[in-house]
Write a protein that holds these residues in place. Structure first.
Motif, PDB file in Angstrom:
ATOM      1  N   ALA A 197       4.760  68.956  39.284  1.00  0.00           N
ATOM      2  CA  ALA A 197       4.073  68.877  37.990  1.00  0.00           C
ATOM      3  C   ALA A 197       3.984  67.394  37.632  1.00  0.00           C
ATOM      4  CB  ALA A 197       4.834  69.647  36.928  1.00  0.00           C
ATOM      5  N   GLU A 198       2.776  66.879  37.583  1.00  0.00           N
ATOM      6  CA  GLU A 198       2.559  65.457  37.292  1.00  0.00           C
ATOM      7  C   GLU A 198       2.683  65.196  35.794  1.00  0.00           C
ATOM      8  OE1 GLU A 198       2.380  63.410  39.693  1.00  0.00           O
ATOM      9  OE2 GLU A 198       1.541  64.470  41.406  1.00  0.00           O
ATOM     10  N   ALA A 199       2.870  63.943  35.428  1.00  0.00           N
ATOM     11  CA  ALA A 199       3.027  63.546  34.024  1.00  0.00           C
ATOM     12  C   ALA A 199       1.788  63.868  33.197  1.00  0.00           C
ATOM     13  CB  ALA A 199       3.346  62.054  33.938  1.00  0.00           C
ATOM     14  N   ASP A 200       0.606  63.869  33.826  1.00  0.00           N
ATOM     15  CA  ASP A 200      -0.636  64.141  33.103  1.00  0.00           C
ATOM     16  C   ASP A 200      -0.894  65.637  32.918  1.00  0.00           C
ATOM     17  OD1 ASP A 200      -1.416  64.981  35.618  1.00  0.00           O
ATOM     18  OD2 ASP A 200      -3.045  63.524  35.837  1.00  0.00           O
ATOM     19  N   GLY A 201       0.039  66.477  33.387  1.00  0.00           N
ATOM     20  CA  GLY A 201      -0.109  67.924  33.223  1.00  0.00           C
ATOM     21  C   GLY A 201      -0.701  68.633  34.429  1.00  0.00           C
ATOM     22  N   SER A 202      -1.230  67.879  35.384  1.00  0.00           N
ATOM     23  CA  SER A 202      -1.770  68.504  36.593  1.00  0.00           C
ATOM     24  C   SER A 202      -0.627  68.920  37.512  1.00  0.00           C
ATOM     25  CB  SER A 202      -2.711  67.529  37.319  1.00  0.00           C
ATOM     26  OG  SER A 202      -1.991  66.406  37.785  1.00  0.00           O
ATOM     27  N   VAL A 203      -0.941  69.834  38.412  1.00  0.00           N
ATOM     28  CA  VAL A 203       0.058  70.325  39.350  1.00  0.00           C
ATOM     29  C   VAL A 203      -0.462  70.115  40.766  1.00  0.00           C
ATOM     30  CG1 VAL A 203       1.301  72.362  40.172  1.00  0.00           C
ATOM     31  CG2 VAL A 203       0.935  72.038  37.730  1.00  0.00           C
ATOM     32  N   ARG A 204       0.416  69.584  41.597  1.00  0.00           N
ATOM     33  CA  ARG A 204       0.079  69.356  43.004  1.00  0.00           C
ATOM     34  C   ARG A 204       0.978  70.253  43.845  1.00  0.00           C
ATOM     35  NH1 ARG A 204       1.261  64.029  46.243  1.00  0.00           N
ATOM     36  NH2 ARG A 204       2.514  63.633  44.391  1.00  0.00           N
ATOM     37  N   TRP A 205       0.419  70.845  44.881  1.00  0.00           N
ATOM     38  CA  TRP A 205       1.164  71.735  45.778  1.00  0.00           C
ATOM     39  C   TRP A 205       1.215  71.064  47.136  1.00  0.00           C
ATOM     40  CZ3 TRP A 205       3.123  76.336  43.838  1.00  0.00           C
ATOM     41  CH2 TRP A 205       2.677  76.681  42.555  1.00  0.00           C
ATOM     42  N   MET A 206       2.421  70.737  47.602  1.00  0.00           N
ATOM     43  CA  MET A 206       2.588  70.031  48.862  1.00  0.00           C
ATOM     44  C   MET A 206       3.208  70.963  49.894  1.00  0.00           C
ATOM     45  SD  MET A 206       4.705  66.506  49.598  1.00  0.00           S
ATOM     46  CE  MET A 206       3.647  65.549  48.530  1.00  0.00           C
ATOM     47  N   TYR A 207       2.450  71.207  50.957  1.00  0.00           N
ATOM     48  CA  TYR A 207       2.930  72.021  52.072  1.00  0.00           C
ATOM     49  C   TYR A 207       3.407  71.086  53.185  1.00  0.00           C
ATOM     50  CZ  TYR A 207       0.648  76.031  49.858  1.00  0.00           C
ATOM     51  OH  TYR A 207       0.284  77.017  48.993  1.00  0.00           O
ATOM     52  N   GLU A 208       4.028  71.643  54.173  1.00  0.00           N
ATOM     53  CA  GLU A 208       4.535  70.943  55.362  1.00  0.00           C
ATOM     54  C   GLU A 208       5.863  70.243  55.078  1.00  0.00           C
ATOM     55  OE1 GLU A 208       3.259  71.530  58.283  1.00  0.00           O
ATOM     56  OE2 GLU A 208       1.532  72.535  57.426  1.00  0.00           O
ATOM     57  N   SER A 209       6.873  70.656  55.793  1.00  0.00           N
ATOM     58  CA  SER A 209       8.229  70.133  55.586  1.00  0.00           C
ATOM     59  C   SER A 209       8.301  68.622  55.759  1.00  0.00           C
ATOM     60  CB  SER A 209       9.218  70.825  56.527  1.00  0.00           C
ATOM     61  OG  SER A 209       8.841  70.645  57.877  1.00  0.00           O
ATOM     62  N   ASP A 210       7.641  68.082  56.770  1.00  0.00           N
ATOM     63  CA  ASP A 210       7.703  66.633  56.991  1.00  0.00           C
ATOM     64  C   ASP A 210       7.082  65.860  55.831  1.00  0.00           C
ATOM     65  OD1 ASP A 210       9.054  66.869  59.397  1.00  0.00           O
ATOM     66  OD2 ASP A 210       7.224  66.806  60.612  1.00  0.00           O
ATOM     67  N   ASP A 211       5.981  66.366  55.283  1.00  0.00           N
ATOM     68  CA  ASP A 211       5.340  65.715  54.134  1.00  0.00           C
ATOM     69  C   ASP A 211       6.241  65.775  52.899  1.00  0.00           C
ATOM     70  OD1 ASP A 211       3.152  65.241  55.753  1.00  0.00           O
ATOM     71  OD2 ASP A 211       1.967  66.897  54.935  1.00  0.00           O
ATOM     72  N   ILE A 212       6.864  66.924  52.687  1.00  0.00           N
ATOM     73  CA  ILE A 212       7.755  67.096  51.537  1.00  0.00           C
ATOM     74  C   ILE A 212       8.943  66.157  51.655  1.00  0.00           C
ATOM     75  CG2 ILE A 212       9.320  68.697  50.368  1.00  0.00           C
ATOM     76  CD1 ILE A 212       7.323  70.958  51.242  1.00  0.00           C
ATOM     77  N   ILE A 213       9.552  66.116  52.822  1.00  0.00           N
ATOM     78  CA  ILE A 213      10.715  65.254  53.033  1.00  0.00           C
ATOM     79  C   ILE A 213      10.343  63.787  52.861  1.00  0.00           C
ATOM     80  CG2 ILE A 213      12.400  64.487  54.764  1.00  0.00           C
ATOM     81  CD1 ILE A 213      12.328  67.451  55.810  1.00  0.00           C
ATOM     82  N   ALA A 214       9.205  63.380  53.403  1.00  0.00           N
ATOM     83  CA  ALA A 214       8.758  61.985  53.264  1.00  0.00           C
ATOM     84  C   ALA A 214       8.533  61.648  51.784  1.00  0.00           C
ATOM     85  CB  ALA A 214       7.475  61.751  54.066  1.00  0.00           C
ATOM     86  N   TYR A 215       7.915  62.558  51.040  1.00  0.00           N
ATOM     87  CA  TYR A 215       7.686  62.348  49.607  1.00  0.00           C
ATOM     88  C   TYR A 215       9.014  62.186  48.860  1.00  0.00           C
ATOM     89  CZ  TYR A 215       6.736  63.615  44.741  1.00  0.00           C
ATOM     90  OH  TYR A 215       6.699  63.651  43.366  1.00  0.00           O
TER      91      TYR A 215
END
Length: 134
Positions: free
Chosen positions: A104-122
């Protein structure tokens, strides 16, 4: 032939799932130790995050271990056992695929992140040693 193949993989999953969960619990990594002030900042920052997962999914285990290593109290939402959480994932992210990090971003938008490697890197970038100052 298809039903036989499905039965085989279902049986493998039933046998291996408890072993994977047990292995994860027995080898859980130690988390980063933060000062009380820094941990309070981390706790506040992760309030906008939720991880949709399955308990025995190897990619989910990998992601949860990274979360533990970083000492992040991210809300875990089991989409395998909770139909409402599975529906949230489908409606919000567009597909039932785990792991998925809801941001949930500060501006109220929501981002959905798939993939374990991407999530871990984030998470590593945002909360790891280099990102801990945020």
């Amino acid at each position: 032939m298809k039903p036989l193949i499905r039965l085989f993989f279902r049986t493998v999953r039933v046998v291996l799932s408890p072993l994977m969960v047990l292995g994860d619990r027995l080898t859980t990594p130690a988390g980063i130790e933060h000062s009380a002030e820094e941990q309070a900042r981390v706790n506040e920052a992760v309030g906008s995050l939720a991880l949709y997962h399955y308990q025995a999914c190897p990619f989910c285990i990998k992601t949860r271990r990274a979360i533990t290593r970083l000492s992040l109290p991210i809300e875990l939402r089991d989409t395998q056992r909770d139909v409402a959480r599975r529906e949230e994932l489908l409606q919000g992210g567009g597909e039932i695929k785990v792991p998925c990090l809801r941001i949930a971003e500060a501006d109220g938008s929501v981002r959905w992140m798939y993939e374990s490697d991407d999530i871990i890197a984030y998470l590593q970038e945002r909360f790891g040693a280099a990102g801990a100052q945020h």
